[in-house]
Design a protein around this motif. Structure first.
Motif, PDB file in Angstrom:
ATOM      1  N   SER A   1      73.892  42.560 -13.666  1.00  0.00           N
ATOM      2  CA  SER A   1      73.149  42.645 -12.402  1.00  0.00           C
ATOM      3  C   SER A   1      71.749  42.040 -12.541  1.00  0.00           C
ATOM      4  CB  SER A   1      73.038  44.103 -11.971  1.00  0.00           C
ATOM      5  OG  SER A   1      72.590  44.885 -13.056  1.00  0.00           O
ATOM      6  N   GLY A   2      71.216  41.592 -11.418  1.00  0.00           N
ATOM      7  CA  GLY A   2      69.874  41.031 -11.409  1.00  0.00           C
ATOM      8  C   GLY A   2      69.826  39.757 -10.597  1.00  0.00           C
ATOM      9  N   ILE A   3      68.632  39.207 -10.497  1.00  0.00           N
ATOM     10  CA  ILE A   3      68.437  37.957  -9.771  1.00  0.00           C
ATOM     11  C   ILE A   3      68.835  36.805 -10.680  1.00  0.00           C
ATOM     12  CG2 ILE A   3      66.754  36.490  -8.579  1.00  0.00           C
ATOM     13  CD1 ILE A   3      67.315  39.203  -7.239  1.00  0.00           C
ATOM     14  N   ALA A   4      69.623  35.872 -10.173  1.00  0.00           N
ATOM     15  CA  ALA A   4      70.089  34.742 -10.977  1.00  0.00           C
ATOM     16  C   ALA A   4      68.978  33.719 -11.169  1.00  0.00           C
ATOM     17  CB  ALA A   4      71.294  34.089 -10.313  1.00  0.00           C
ATOM     18  N   ARG A   5      69.082  32.956 -12.252  1.00  0.00           N
ATOM     19  CA  ARG A   5      68.110  31.907 -12.535  1.00  0.00           C
ATOM     20  C   ARG A   5      68.326  30.726 -11.602  1.00  0.00           C
ATOM     21  NH1 ARG A   5      67.088  28.270 -17.529  1.00  0.00           N
ATOM     22  NH2 ARG A   5      69.262  28.640 -18.067  1.00  0.00           N
ATOM     23  N   LYS A   6      67.242  30.203 -11.055  1.00  0.00           N
ATOM     24  CA  LYS A   6      67.311  29.064 -10.141  1.00  0.00           C
ATOM     25  C   LYS A   6      67.079  27.765 -10.914  1.00  0.00           C
ATOM     26  CE  LYS A   6      65.679  31.677  -6.118  1.00  0.00           C
ATOM     27  NZ  LYS A   6      65.630  33.000  -6.793  1.00  0.00           N
ATOM     28  N   PRO A   7      67.485  26.628 -10.344  1.00  0.00           N
ATOM     29  CA  PRO A   7      67.231  25.345 -11.010  1.00  0.00           C
ATOM     30  C   PRO A   7      65.754  25.173 -11.346  1.00  0.00           C
ATOM     31  CG  PRO A   7      68.746  25.030  -9.175  1.00  0.00           C
ATOM     32  CD  PRO A   7      68.277  26.460  -9.105  1.00  0.00           C
ATOM     33  N   GLY A   8      65.465  24.788 -12.592  1.00  0.00           N
ATOM     34  CA  GLY A   8      64.092  24.576 -13.023  1.00  0.00           C
ATOM     35  C   GLY A   8      63.355  25.835 -13.433  1.00  0.00           C
TER      36      GLY A   8
END
Length: 314
Positions: free
Chosen positions: A76-83
């Motif tokens: 769970s958690g916020i996913a990593r975004k591009p960059g």
């Protein structure tokens, strides 16, 4: 009869559940998510394929349903975004993890916990500090994925099975990770001597570029995210490998994130070195001999993580 609960049914959590079902590793899989409709949909989709797999009960549930779990996996958690770096996710995902810990450990106090969410080393450290679980039952997926990427790359260089490649990525699962080349080998041939000792008639091998391979491994996650938006297949297979070793009864060495207690002069931080993993979680560490330069790189990775931890509310 093995019961595995997965918290978070995004791409990673759902792919882990799917892979576990395909591999026949669990008789019961519980999928838990704040978005209950998503969890219900993912569980239903996988469950409807299980008649062609080993018998397995897969369903969406709540923390209460995780009772008697052998393994709990946190995705769970916020996913990593591009960059975006893994460490930039830190405080948000620390807060999410802190809110989950008392809820899940209340219902599954005897499970072994595998932390997969990023930044995985920071969240593994959070789990150690914020829960009352024994240290051996808290495992960060750490650099097991980086190690898989490294072995896949080296197997391509030498046109040889990945199972013959013995090499590791140590440190943070992130930009300060490094490869201890001094202990890397292919079928007991030291990596530095492979060019002259491993010959395959008719096949020309490119010269092994250590810097290029290290960059390839370190940047692979970012490249996949830039191209398809997320990484989930390789990490899911890696997490299933950890589960297999936890349930298999025979100790296996792997690079997972665990609390350091003076090994290589490092204390009070979680990062990846070589650990023994068996049916009781982390059974011990294998302190492989590193060069002075490699120890310095490992300590630098530890300091990088400690600098982030200092600025977080854990």
């Amino acid at each position: 009869m093995n019961k595995i609960s997965i918290i978070g049914t995004g791409s990673v959590g759902s792919t882990i559940a799917y892979s576990l079902a395909i591999m026949g590793m669990a008789s019961e899989i519980v999928m838990i998510d704040i978005n209950s409709e998503k969890a219900l949909g993912e569980a239903l989709d996988i469950r409807q394929g299980t008649p062609f797999c080993s018998p397995c009960s897969i369903y969406a549930g709540s923390y209460v349903d995780a009772e008697d779990s052998d393994i709990v996996i946190l995705t769970s958690g916020i996913a990593r975004k591009p960059g975006q770096s893994r460490l930039e996710l830190a405080q948000t995902n620390v807060n999410i993890t802190k809110s989950i810990i008392p809820e899940i450990t209340r219902h599954a106090p005897n499970a072994t916990y595998i932390i997969v969410s990023n930044p995985v080393d920071i969240l593994t450290y959070t789990f150690h500090k914020f829960s009352d679980l024994p240290e051996n039952r808290i495992i960060g997926s750490g650099t097991i994925l980086d190690t898989a990427r490294l072995r896949a790359r080296l197997s391509e260089y030498y046109n040889i099975s990945q199972s013959n490649v013995h090499a590791y990525v140590f440190g943070e699962h992130g930009d300060s990770s490094f490869i201890p080349w001094s202990v890397a080998n292919i079928s007991n041939v030291p990596i530095l001597e492979c060019d002259k000792l491993i010959t395959t008639p008719g096949i020309e091998k490119p010269k092994l570029d250590f810097v290029d391979i290290e960059q390839y491994v370190r940047k692979s996650g970012g490249r996949v995210i830039a191209r398809k938006g997320a990484t989930f297949y390789a990490v899911s297979i890696s997490v299933c490998h950890i589960c297999k070793c936890l349930l298999g009864g025979v100790d296996t060495t792997m690079t997972v994130s665990s609390m350091m207690h003076g090994e290589y002069g490092i204390d009070d931080v979680c990062l990846s070195t070589l650990n023994l993993v068996g049916d009781d979680g982390i059974r011990g560490k294998v302190n492989v001999p590193l060069t002075d330069e490699e120890v310095a790189k490992l300590r630098l990775s530890a300091d990088t993580l400690k600098d982030v931890i200092k600025n977080l509310e854990i």
